[in-house]
Design a protein around this motif. Sequence first.
Motif, mmCIF file in Angstrom:
data_model
loop_
_atom_site.group_PDB
_atom_site.id
_atom_site.type_symbol
_atom_site.label_atom_id
_atom_site.label_comp_id
_atom_site.label_asym_id
_atom_site.label_seq_id
_atom_site.Cartn_x
_atom_site.Cartn_y
_atom_site.Cartn_z
ATOM 1 N N PRO A 39 0.680 -1.056 0.043
ATOM 2 C CA PRO A 39 -0.023 -0.006 0.170
ATOM 3 C C PRO A 39 0.798 1.259 -0.011
ATOM 4 O O PRO A 39 2.123 1.296 0.417
ATOM 5 C CB PRO A 39 -0.658 -0.194 1.280
ATOM 6 C CG PRO A 39 0.109 -0.827 2.144
ATOM 7 C CD PRO A 39 1.031 -1.601 1.525
ATOM 8 N N SER A 40 0.301 2.339 -0.424
ATOM 9 C CA SER A 40 0.782 3.695 -0.245
ATOM 10 C C SER A 40 0.744 3.954 0.844
ATOM 11 O O SER A 40 0.224 3.647 1.883
ATOM 12 C CB SER A 40 0.284 4.737 -1.392
ATOM 13 O OG SER A 40 -1.102 4.986 -0.906
ATOM 14 N N LEU A 48 -2.129 3.332 3.768
ATOM 15 C CA LEU A 48 -1.665 2.581 5.013
ATOM 16 C C LEU A 48 -2.408 3.146 6.148
ATOM 17 O O LEU A 48 -2.904 2.566 7.083
ATOM 18 C CB LEU A 48 -0.013 2.524 5.126
ATOM 19 C CG LEU A 48 0.329 1.567 6.082
ATOM 20 C CD1 LEU A 48 -0.101 0.137 6.086
ATOM 21 C CD2 LEU A 48 1.854 1.588 6.270
ATOM 22 N N LEU A 49 -2.327 4.458 5.980
ATOM 23 C CA LEU A 49 -3.007 5.223 7.135
ATOM 24 C C LEU A 49 -4.586 5.073 6.850
ATOM 25 O O LEU A 49 -5.249 4.773 7.984
ATOM 26 C CB LEU A 49 -3.013 6.861 6.635
ATOM 27 C CG LEU A 49 -1.154 7.483 7.218
ATOM 28 C CD1 LEU A 49 -1.135 8.843 6.779
ATOM 29 C CD2 LEU A 49 -1.134 7.160 8.636
ATOM 30 N N TRP A 50 -5.143 4.861 5.891
ATOM 31 C CA TRP A 50 -6.664 4.691 5.952
ATOM 32 C C TRP A 50 -6.923 3.080 6.321
ATOM 33 O O TRP A 50 -7.899 2.890 6.946
ATOM 34 C CB TRP A 50 -7.300 4.546 4.321
ATOM 35 C CG TRP A 50 -7.455 6.013 4.044
ATOM 36 C CD1 TRP A 50 -7.002 6.690 2.887
ATOM 37 C CD2 TRP A 50 -8.449 6.981 4.482
ATOM 38 N NE1 TRP A 50 -7.310 7.976 2.816
ATOM 39 C CE2 TRP A 50 -8.449 8.219 3.873
ATOM 40 C CE3 TRP A 50 -9.672 6.692 5.293
ATOM 41 C CZ2 TRP A 50 -9.141 9.143 4.098
ATOM 42 C CZ3 TRP A 50 -10.312 7.802 5.688
ATOM 43 C CH2 TRP A 50 -10.056 9.020 5.080
ATOM 44 N N LEU A 69 -5.236 1.843 8.810
ATOM 45 C CA LEU A 69 -5.054 1.732 9.992
ATOM 46 C C LEU A 69 -6.270 2.738 10.793
ATOM 47 O O LEU A 69 -7.041 2.159 11.681
ATOM 48 C CB LEU A 69 -3.827 2.231 10.470
ATOM 49 C CG LEU A 69 -2.581 1.687 10.653
ATOM 50 C CD1 LEU A 69 -1.509 2.499 10.702
ATOM 51 C CD2 LEU A 69 -2.591 0.527 11.477
ATOM 52 N N ASP A 70 -6.806 3.781 10.379
ATOM 53 C CA ASP A 70 -7.663 4.835 10.984
ATOM 54 C C ASP A 70 -9.088 4.579 10.633
ATOM 55 O O ASP A 70 -10.095 4.904 11.313
ATOM 56 C CB ASP A 70 -7.173 6.190 10.331
ATOM 57 C CG ASP A 70 -5.940 6.326 11.021
ATOM 58 O OD1 ASP A 70 -5.490 5.818 12.108
ATOM 59 O OD2 ASP A 70 -5.298 7.402 10.559
ATOM 60 N N LEU A 71 -9.327 3.966 9.312
ATOM 61 C CA LEU A 71 -10.798 3.991 8.903
ATOM 62 C C LEU A 71 -11.711 3.222 9.691
ATOM 63 O O LEU A 71 -12.968 3.683 9.951
ATOM 64 C CB LEU A 71 -10.696 3.149 7.392
ATOM 65 C CG LEU A 71 -12.081 3.474 6.791
ATOM 66 C CD1 LEU A 71 -12.482 4.954 6.400
ATOM 67 C CD2 LEU A 71 -12.053 2.732 5.113
ATOM 68 N N TYR A 72 -11.222 2.055 10.337
ATOM 69 C CA TYR A 72 -12.112 1.491 11.223
ATOM 70 C C TYR A 72 -12.735 2.211 12.409
ATOM 71 O O TYR A 72 -13.658 2.319 12.781
ATOM 72 C CB TYR A 72 -11.313 0.224 11.772
ATOM 73 C CG TYR A 72 -12.002 -0.696 12.830
ATOM 74 C CD1 TYR A 72 -13.093 -1.432 12.559
ATOM 75 C CD2 TYR A 72 -11.682 -0.540 14.287
ATOM 76 C CE1 TYR A 72 -13.823 -1.983 13.694
ATOM 77 C CE2 TYR A 72 -12.198 -1.254 15.417
ATOM 78 C CZ TYR A 72 -13.259 -2.111 14.958
ATOM 79 O OH TYR A 72 -13.901 -2.534 15.880
ATOM 80 N N GLY A 73 -11.653 3.054 13.040
ATOM 81 C CA GLY A 73 -11.958 3.690 14.042
ATOM 82 C C GLY A 73 -12.951 5.060 13.728
ATOM 83 O O GLY A 73 -13.825 5.266 14.294
ATOM 84 N N ALA A 116 -13.014 -3.474 3.610
ATOM 85 C CA ALA A 116 -13.227 -4.522 4.650
ATOM 86 C C ALA A 116 -12.903 -3.788 6.128
ATOM 87 O O ALA A 116 -13.964 -3.900 6.883
ATOM 88 C CB ALA A 116 -12.380 -5.615 4.690
ATOM 89 N N ARG A 117 -12.250 -3.000 6.112
ATOM 90 C CA ARG A 117 -11.922 -2.287 7.327
ATOM 91 C C ARG A 117 -13.170 -1.097 7.645
ATOM 92 O O ARG A 117 -13.706 -1.117 8.749
ATOM 93 C CB ARG A 117 -10.702 -1.363 7.522
ATOM 94 C CG ARG A 117 -9.275 -2.383 7.524
ATOM 95 C CD ARG A 117 -9.315 -2.773 9.053
ATOM 96 N NE ARG A 117 -8.695 -1.709 9.864
ATOM 97 C CZ ARG A 117 -8.445 -1.887 11.149
ATOM 98 N NH1 ARG A 117 -8.890 -3.214 11.779
ATOM 99 N NH2 ARG A 117 -7.935 -1.097 11.730
#
Length: 499
Positions: A40-41, A45-47, A49-53, A102-103
Amino acid sequence: MATRREWLGLVVIVLPCLLVSMDLSVLFYALPFLSADLAPSSSQLLWILDLYGFVLAGFLITMGTLGDRIGRRKVLLAGAAVFGVASVVAAYSSSTEMLIIARALLGIGGATLAPSTLSLIRTMFTDPRERQIAVSVWTLGFAGGTLVGPVAGGFMLEHFWWGSVFLLNVPVMVALLVLGPILLPEFRNPRAAKFDLIGSVLSLAAILPVIYGVKKLAGDGFAWGYVGSILVGLAFGLLFLRRMQSSANPMIDVRLFRRAQFSGAVASGAITFLLLAGIGLFVSQYLQLVLGYSPFEAALWGLPGMAGMAFGLFAATTLATRIRPAVIVCSGLVITAAGFVLLAQVSAQSGVAWVVASNVVLAAGIGAVVTIATDLVLATVPSDSAGAAAAVSETANEFGGAAGIALLGSLGALVYRLGLPPDVPAAAQETIGSAFAVAAELPSNLGNALISTASQSFVNGMQWVAWIGAIGTVMIAGFVLVVLRHITPADQVREVRTA
């Protein structure tokens, strides 16, 4: 009085709550393996990690209100199905885009679990004493997930591929889908009006930009775009509140905030999470960078905090029938302040024992505060609207945690930068992690000197944040004593029986 069915049902609904909070941190160790596989770019990668929250926080109020209207068990089981399927999709994702989707689905499914499970506790346990015990167990499950997540993720990655961290969710969600219809009662507001779709959209438009802006400010530093995101969210928040005030059947009865028992409990919980999240950021970095532990070892050193939290939870529950809620919450905050004071004594040379001891004391105080505050929220509202009230409480806690990382993290970073000598390379002035990376490229004598200087400056920042935490919790304690001074254990009993 609750029967064996209700207590077994409590076990069924606490386990998925553990997984929901685990999924906020379980990816921590998987990032190197995931990056090597999917490439991932940095923004992707930030998305991941953060999208779920983000999605979890944004949909809490919508899902809590939906459960009150169409059935809490129905929404819970639907969310469990989405969470289970999304976990499988995440585990076997063959592209970055697939994992990001999925996240997002995991966030939607996870948003059903907190308000639905907490409001079901309100339905299942009508006796105040039993309800307080159930809330304590529920709170320990949610809090424990954040500590168990890194440990479970590290264990799975030692034996399986990176996607295996998501498959931990599947057996529990299957068990919930099988046992939920047997052990959990259904409840919906018999007088519920039509679901407010416009109100739901406004709540999302308010919460998502604010959470996004606050978290990006914490992670990337100041940028006008992030400030603009917060302002846009606040504007939509005002529109949402105006709609709730004018609606004949609002998603949230904003008049609840006029009641000290409700507003005081929500505020004390949110501010407590603000302080706890802020200091947690520093403790994690201290263990890994200053003391040199691996992420997995650092996670293991965090587990004793669960024992402290369990003690605080059940001590508060035991005393709740005889002592005023204000006294218990205030005492928990004083204990929390003592934990912050202990943490403020930590130095770059003090070692892990001092940090663990302060974490245990902090967790004990936080446990007492959160369980009483959560129970006060449930006791204040009629059973018909418990889902929406639970969602408001959880959303406030999410805001508190995000704000704590942004505000206290920024303060600690400022102290860190001001404590460095002017001749330190610019890259090393960003974070302690950057300083360690720069030191690795320098000759050993210069690198060791930079590591020592950066570590001391970082610890100074952590000490500042710990002292602010101590002062802040004492101030909240005073606020609680004033706002909740008239609430007695007997008041809570009458509230529940007449709701």
